[in-house]
Enzyme design. Structure first.
Site, PDB file in Angstrom:
ATOM      1  N   TYR A 139       0.857  -1.192   0.000  1.00 50.81           N
ATOM      2  CA  TYR A 139       0.000   0.000   0.000  1.00 50.81           C
ATOM      3  C   TYR A 139       0.888   1.234   0.000  1.00 50.81           C
ATOM      4  O   TYR A 139       1.581   1.517   0.970  1.00 50.81           O
ATOM      5  CB  TYR A 139      -0.914  -0.048   1.223  1.00 50.81           C
ATOM      6  CG  TYR A 139      -1.854   1.123   1.416  1.00 50.81           C
ATOM      7  CD1 TYR A 139      -2.126   2.043   0.409  1.00 50.81           C
ATOM      8  CD2 TYR A 139      -2.500   1.301   2.642  1.00 50.81           C
ATOM      9  CE1 TYR A 139      -2.993   3.100   0.606  1.00 50.81           C
ATOM     10  CE2 TYR A 139      -3.378   2.354   2.854  1.00 50.81           C
ATOM     11  CZ  TYR A 139      -3.621   3.245   1.835  1.00 50.81           C
ATOM     12  OH  TYR A 139      -4.484   4.295   2.033  1.00 50.81           O
ATOM     13  N   LYS A 167      -1.810  -1.566  -3.667  1.00 52.69           N
ATOM     14  CA  LYS A 167      -2.769  -0.464  -3.712  1.00 52.69           C
ATOM     15  C   LYS A 167      -1.953   0.793  -3.948  1.00 52.69           C
ATOM     16  O   LYS A 167      -1.184   1.226  -3.086  1.00 52.69           O
ATOM     17  CB  LYS A 167      -3.552  -0.355  -2.399  1.00 52.69           C
ATOM     18  CG  LYS A 167      -4.495   0.846  -2.353  1.00 52.69           C
ATOM     19  CD  LYS A 167      -5.190   0.962  -0.997  1.00 52.69           C
ATOM     20  CE  LYS A 167      -6.069   2.207  -0.945  1.00 52.69           C
ATOM     21  NZ  LYS A 167      -6.732   2.363   0.383  1.00 52.69           N
TER      22      LYS A 167
END
Length: 298
Positions: A139, A167
Protein backbone atom coordinates in the site's frame (compact mmCIF):
# COMPACT_ATOMS: atom_id res chain seq x y z
CA UNK A 1 -1.20 -15.59 -8.15
CA UNK A 2 -2.92 -14.52 -11.35
CA UNK A 3 -3.88 -10.91 -11.84
CA UNK A 4 -7.36 -12.19 -12.70
CA UNK A 5 -7.88 -13.59 -9.19
CA UNK A 6 -11.39 -12.38 -8.26
CA UNK A 7 -10.39 -11.94 -4.62
CA UNK A 8 -8.40 -8.87 -5.55
CA UNK A 9 -10.23 -7.13 -8.39
CA UNK A 10 -13.18 -4.90 -9.11
CA UNK A 11 -14.91 -2.68 -6.58
CA UNK A 12 -13.27 -3.10 -3.16
CA UNK A 13 -14.52 -1.15 -0.14
CA UNK A 14 -12.12 0.67 2.19
CA UNK A 15 -14.59 0.03 4.99
CA UNK A 16 -15.28 2.50 7.80
CA UNK A 17 -15.26 1.19 11.37
CA UNK A 18 -18.58 2.28 12.94
CA UNK A 19 -18.38 3.57 16.51
CA UNK A 20 -20.85 4.74 19.12
CA UNK A 21 -20.73 8.13 20.86
CA UNK A 22 -18.27 6.75 23.42
CA UNK A 23 -15.77 5.71 20.75
CA UNK A 24 -16.47 2.00 21.12
CA UNK A 25 -16.71 -0.15 18.00
CA UNK A 26 -20.36 -0.74 17.09
CA UNK A 27 -20.34 -4.38 16.00
CA UNK A 28 -24.08 -4.48 15.35
CA UNK A 29 -23.69 -1.65 12.88
CA UNK A 30 -20.61 -3.32 11.38
CA UNK A 31 -22.65 -6.44 10.65
CA UNK A 32 -25.26 -4.35 8.85
CA UNK A 33 -22.55 -2.66 6.78
CA UNK A 34 -21.16 -6.01 5.68
CA UNK A 35 -24.65 -7.12 4.61
CA UNK A 36 -25.17 -3.83 2.78
CA UNK A 37 -22.03 -4.28 0.71
CA UNK A 38 -22.76 -7.90 -0.11
CA UNK A 39 -26.22 -6.93 -1.34
CA UNK A 40 -24.79 -4.01 -3.34
CA UNK A 41 -22.39 -6.27 -5.23
CA UNK A 42 -19.07 -5.07 -3.82
CA UNK A 43 -16.21 -7.44 -4.69
CA UNK A 44 -14.26 -7.35 -1.40
CA UNK A 45 -13.92 -5.42 1.87
CA UNK A 46 -10.79 -3.98 3.44
CA UNK A 47 -11.21 -4.16 7.21
CA UNK A 48 -9.32 -1.69 9.41
CA UNK A 49 -7.32 0.14 6.78
CA UNK A 50 -6.77 3.89 6.84
CA UNK A 51 -10.50 4.53 6.36
CA UNK A 52 -11.20 2.03 9.15
CA UNK A 53 -9.14 4.13 11.61
CA UNK A 54 -6.41 1.56 12.11
CA UNK A 55 -4.10 4.17 13.61
CA UNK A 56 -6.35 4.77 16.63
CA UNK A 57 -7.32 1.16 17.32
CA UNK A 58 -5.11 -1.09 19.44
CA UNK A 59 -3.68 -4.27 17.92
CA UNK A 60 -6.26 -6.25 19.91
CA UNK A 61 -9.08 -4.07 18.57
CA UNK A 62 -7.74 -4.30 15.03
CA UNK A 63 -7.74 -8.09 15.18
CA UNK A 64 -11.20 -8.27 16.76
CA UNK A 65 -12.76 -5.98 14.15
CA UNK A 66 -11.17 -8.00 11.34
CA UNK A 67 -12.27 -11.33 12.83
CA UNK A 68 -15.83 -10.08 13.35
CA UNK A 69 -15.93 -8.78 9.77
CA UNK A 70 -14.91 -12.24 8.53
CA UNK A 71 -17.55 -13.80 10.79
CA UNK A 72 -20.29 -11.49 9.49
CA UNK A 73 -19.29 -12.12 5.87
CA UNK A 74 -19.80 -15.89 6.23
CA UNK A 75 -17.60 -16.58 3.22
CA UNK A 76 -19.80 -14.54 0.87
CA UNK A 77 -17.25 -11.80 0.20
CA UNK A 78 -13.44 -11.75 0.59
CA UNK A 79 -12.07 -9.78 3.54
CA UNK A 80 -8.68 -8.09 3.21
CA UNK A 81 -7.10 -7.18 6.54
CA UNK A 82 -5.33 -3.92 7.17
CA UNK A 83 -2.14 -5.10 8.84
CA UNK A 84 0.42 -2.35 8.36
CA UNK A 85 2.57 -0.49 10.88
CA UNK A 86 5.60 1.77 10.83
CA UNK A 87 7.51 -0.72 13.00
CA UNK A 88 8.31 -3.91 11.11
CA UNK A 89 8.08 -5.99 14.28
CA UNK A 90 4.55 -4.69 14.97
CA UNK A 91 3.42 -5.41 11.41
CA UNK A 92 4.79 -8.95 11.74
CA UNK A 93 2.95 -9.43 15.05
CA UNK A 94 -0.30 -8.24 13.49
CA UNK A 95 0.14 -10.45 10.43
CA UNK A 96 0.85 -13.52 12.56
CA UNK A 97 -2.25 -12.88 14.68
CA UNK A 98 -4.34 -12.96 11.49
CA UNK A 99 -2.96 -16.31 10.30
CA UNK A 100 -6.09 -18.31 11.15
CA UNK A 101 -8.62 -15.47 10.91
CA UNK A 102 -10.05 -16.45 7.54
CA UNK A 103 -8.93 -13.31 5.71
CA UNK A 104 -8.17 -13.54 2.00
CA UNK A 105 -5.02 -11.47 2.37
CA UNK A 106 -3.38 -8.51 4.09
CA UNK A 107 -2.98 -4.88 3.04
CA UNK A 108 0.25 -3.45 4.43
CA UNK A 109 1.13 0.23 4.20
CA UNK A 110 4.54 1.75 3.56
CA UNK A 111 5.98 2.65 6.99
CA UNK A 112 4.86 6.14 7.94
CA UNK A 113 6.59 8.99 9.79
CA UNK A 114 10.05 7.36 10.06
CA UNK A 115 10.73 7.78 6.29
CA UNK A 116 12.79 4.67 5.43
CA UNK A 117 14.96 4.46 2.33
CA UNK A 118 13.87 2.33 -0.63
CA UNK A 119 16.05 -0.47 0.74
CA UNK A 120 14.38 -0.11 4.12
CA UNK A 121 10.95 -0.32 2.49
CA UNK A 122 12.03 -3.44 0.62
CA UNK A 123 13.39 -5.13 3.74
CA UNK A 124 10.25 -4.19 5.71
CA UNK A 125 7.86 -5.88 3.30
CA UNK A 126 10.19 -8.82 2.70
CA UNK A 127 10.29 -9.55 6.45
CA UNK A 128 6.49 -9.41 6.69
CA UNK A 129 6.02 -11.71 3.69
CA UNK A 130 8.44 -14.25 5.15
CA UNK A 131 6.39 -14.57 8.35
CA UNK A 132 3.17 -15.73 6.66
CA UNK A 133 1.60 -17.64 3.81
CA UNK A 134 -1.18 -15.05 3.47
CA UNK A 135 -1.19 -13.05 0.22
CA UNK A 136 0.24 -9.58 0.77
CA UNK A 137 -0.92 -6.39 -0.94
CA UNK A 138 1.47 -3.45 -0.65
CA UNK A 139 0.00 0.00 0.00
CA UNK A 140 1.66 3.16 -1.27
CA UNK A 141 0.11 6.45 -0.10
CA UNK A 142 2.91 9.03 0.20
CA UNK A 143 0.53 11.90 0.97
CA UNK A 144 -0.11 10.23 4.34
CA UNK A 145 3.07 8.28 5.03
CA UNK A 146 5.72 10.78 3.96
CA UNK A 147 7.47 8.06 1.93
CA UNK A 148 6.97 7.10 -1.70
CA UNK A 149 7.66 3.49 -2.69
CA UNK A 150 9.15 3.70 -6.18
CA UNK A 151 8.01 1.35 -8.98
CA UNK A 152 11.48 -0.18 -9.05
CA UNK A 153 11.11 -1.19 -5.39
CA UNK A 154 7.66 -2.61 -6.12
CA UNK A 155 9.18 -4.69 -8.92
CA UNK A 156 11.77 -6.14 -6.52
CA UNK A 157 9.05 -7.03 -4.03
CA UNK A 158 6.88 -8.57 -6.77
CA UNK A 159 9.45 -11.36 -7.06
CA UNK A 160 8.46 -12.58 -3.57
CA UNK A 161 5.84 -15.28 -4.06
CA UNK A 162 3.15 -14.13 -1.63
CA UNK A 163 3.46 -10.41 -2.42
CA UNK A 164 0.73 -10.40 -5.05
CA UNK A 165 -0.19 -6.77 -5.64
CA UNK A 166 -0.25 -3.14 -4.63
CA UNK A 167 -2.77 -0.46 -3.71
CA UNK A 168 -1.29 2.53 -5.52
CA UNK A 169 -2.73 5.72 -4.06
CA UNK A 170 -0.54 8.48 -5.44
CA UNK A 171 -3.25 9.50 -7.91
CA UNK A 172 -0.59 9.43 -10.64
CA UNK A 173 -2.06 7.01 -13.18
CA UNK A 174 1.25 6.77 -15.05
CA UNK A 175 2.40 4.71 -12.07
CA UNK A 176 -0.05 1.98 -13.10
CA UNK A 177 1.69 1.56 -16.44
CA UNK A 178 5.18 1.74 -14.93
CA UNK A 179 4.44 -0.86 -12.26
CA UNK A 180 2.87 -3.21 -14.80
CA UNK A 181 5.91 -2.85 -17.03
CA UNK A 182 8.40 -3.53 -14.24
CA UNK A 183 6.53 -6.03 -12.06
CA UNK A 184 4.84 -8.06 -14.79
CA UNK A 185 1.27 -8.51 -15.98
CA UNK A 186 0.36 -10.98 -13.20
CA UNK A 187 1.17 -8.49 -10.45
CA UNK A 188 -2.12 -6.97 -9.30
CA UNK A 189 -2.45 -3.19 -9.29
CA UNK A 190 -5.37 -1.63 -7.42
CA UNK A 191 -6.00 2.10 -7.54
CA UNK A 192 -6.37 3.78 -4.18
CA UNK A 193 -7.65 7.06 -5.59
CA UNK A 194 -11.36 7.36 -6.39
CA UNK A 195 -11.02 10.42 -8.63
CA UNK A 196 -8.64 8.61 -11.01
CA UNK A 197 -9.80 5.04 -10.42
CA UNK A 198 -11.62 4.61 -13.71
CA UNK A 199 -8.64 5.96 -15.64
CA UNK A 200 -6.46 3.46 -13.77
CA UNK A 201 -8.66 0.61 -15.02
CA UNK A 202 -8.22 1.85 -18.59
CA UNK A 203 -4.45 1.64 -18.08
CA UNK A 204 -4.47 -1.91 -16.76
CA UNK A 205 -5.38 -1.80 -13.06
CA UNK A 206 -7.49 -4.72 -11.85
CA UNK A 207 -9.67 -2.76 -9.46
CA UNK A 208 -10.01 0.04 -6.93
CA UNK A 209 -9.91 0.12 -3.14
CA UNK A 210 -12.44 2.87 -2.67
CA UNK A 211 -13.61 5.35 -0.03
CA UNK A 212 -16.62 6.43 -2.13
CA UNK A 213 -17.73 2.79 -2.10
CA UNK A 214 -18.82 3.21 1.54
CA UNK A 215 -21.76 5.37 0.52
CA UNK A 216 -22.31 4.59 -3.19
CA UNK A 217 -21.67 0.86 -3.14
CA UNK A 218 -24.04 -0.24 -5.90
CA UNK A 219 -23.04 2.56 -8.25
CA UNK A 220 -19.36 1.78 -7.71
CA UNK A 221 -19.87 -1.96 -8.17
CA UNK A 222 -21.78 -1.33 -11.39
CA UNK A 223 -19.20 1.15 -12.65
CA UNK A 224 -16.24 -1.17 -12.24
CA UNK A 225 -18.16 -4.16 -13.52
CA UNK A 226 -18.80 -2.21 -16.73
CA UNK A 227 -15.21 -0.96 -16.86
CA UNK A 228 -13.63 -4.38 -16.47
CA UNK A 229 -15.53 -5.70 -19.49
CA UNK A 230 -14.64 -2.63 -21.54
CA UNK A 231 -18.00 -0.83 -21.45
CA UNK A 232 -16.50 2.54 -20.62
CA UNK A 233 -19.46 4.59 -21.87
CA UNK A 234 -21.67 3.22 -19.09
CA UNK A 235 -18.83 3.41 -16.58
CA UNK A 236 -18.10 7.05 -17.45
CA UNK A 237 -21.76 7.97 -17.07
CA UNK A 238 -21.75 6.74 -13.46
CA UNK A 239 -18.34 8.22 -12.73
CA UNK A 240 -19.39 11.69 -13.91
CA UNK A 241 -22.26 11.67 -11.43
CA UNK A 242 -19.95 10.59 -8.59
CA UNK A 243 -16.96 12.83 -9.39
CA UNK A 244 -17.93 15.66 -7.03
CA UNK A 245 -18.33 13.05 -4.29
CA UNK A 246 -14.93 11.51 -5.05
CA UNK A 247 -13.35 14.90 -4.35
CA UNK A 248 -15.51 16.13 -1.46
CA UNK A 249 -15.00 12.96 0.57
CA UNK A 250 -11.45 14.29 1.01
CA UNK A 251 -12.42 17.89 1.79
CA UNK A 252 -11.16 17.13 5.30
CA UNK A 253 -8.89 14.24 6.29
CA UNK A 254 -10.22 10.78 5.44
CA UNK A 255 -12.30 9.22 7.01
CA UNK A 256 -13.89 12.35 8.49
CA UNK A 257 -16.16 13.23 5.51
CA UNK A 258 -17.09 9.66 4.57
CA UNK A 259 -18.14 8.83 8.12
CA UNK A 260 -20.35 11.90 8.22
CA UNK A 261 -21.82 11.00 4.81
CA UNK A 262 -22.50 7.42 5.92
CA UNK A 263 -24.23 8.80 9.02
CA UNK A 264 -26.24 11.28 6.93
CA UNK A 265 -27.45 8.40 4.74
CA UNK A 266 -28.37 6.27 7.76
CA UNK A 267 -25.73 3.63 7.07
CA UNK A 268 -24.15 4.10 10.50
CA UNK A 269 -25.62 5.41 13.76
CA UNK A 270 -22.91 7.93 14.59
CA UNK A 271 -20.25 9.94 12.76
CA UNK A 272 -17.96 9.62 15.81
CA UNK A 273 -14.22 9.21 15.25
CA UNK A 274 -11.46 8.69 17.77
CA UNK A 275 -9.21 11.60 18.59
CA UNK A 276 -7.21 13.21 17.16
CA UNK A 277 -9.83 12.96 14.38
CA UNK A 278 -13.01 14.96 14.94
CA UNK A 279 -16.35 14.94 13.13
CA UNK A 280 -16.88 16.94 9.94
CA UNK A 281 -16.87 20.71 10.48
CA UNK A 282 -20.37 22.23 10.46
CA UNK A 283 -19.45 24.73 7.75
CA UNK A 284 -18.26 21.88 5.50
CA UNK A 285 -21.30 19.63 5.97
CA UNK A 286 -23.48 21.42 3.35
CA UNK A 287 -20.78 20.85 0.70
CA UNK A 288 -20.73 17.11 1.33
CA UNK A 289 -24.53 17.06 1.43
CA UNK A 290 -24.61 18.77 -1.97
CA UNK A 291 -22.22 16.14 -3.33
CA UNK A 292 -24.54 13.41 -2.05
CA UNK A 293 -27.46 15.08 -3.85
CA UNK A 294 -25.52 15.42 -7.12
CA UNK A 295 -24.67 11.72 -6.87
CA UNK A 296 -28.36 10.90 -6.49
CA UNK A 297 -27.93 9.50 -2.99
CA UNK A 298 -30.20 12.08 -1.32
Amino acid sequence: MSAQNPLFSGSIVALVTPMNHYGEVDFSCLEKLVEHHIEAGSNALVSVGTTGESATLSIEENVKVIEKTVEFAKGRIPIIAGAGANATSEAITMTKLLRDSGVAGCLSVVPYYNKPTQEGIYQHFKAIAECTNLPQILYNVPSRTGSDMKPETVARLAKIENIVGIKEATGDVSRIVKIKQLAGKNFIVLSGDDATGLEAIKLGAEGVISVTNNIAAKDMADMYRYALVGDFDKAEEINARLMRLHHDLFIESNPIPVKWAAYRLGLIKSSHLRLPLTTLSEEIQPKVEDALKIAGLL
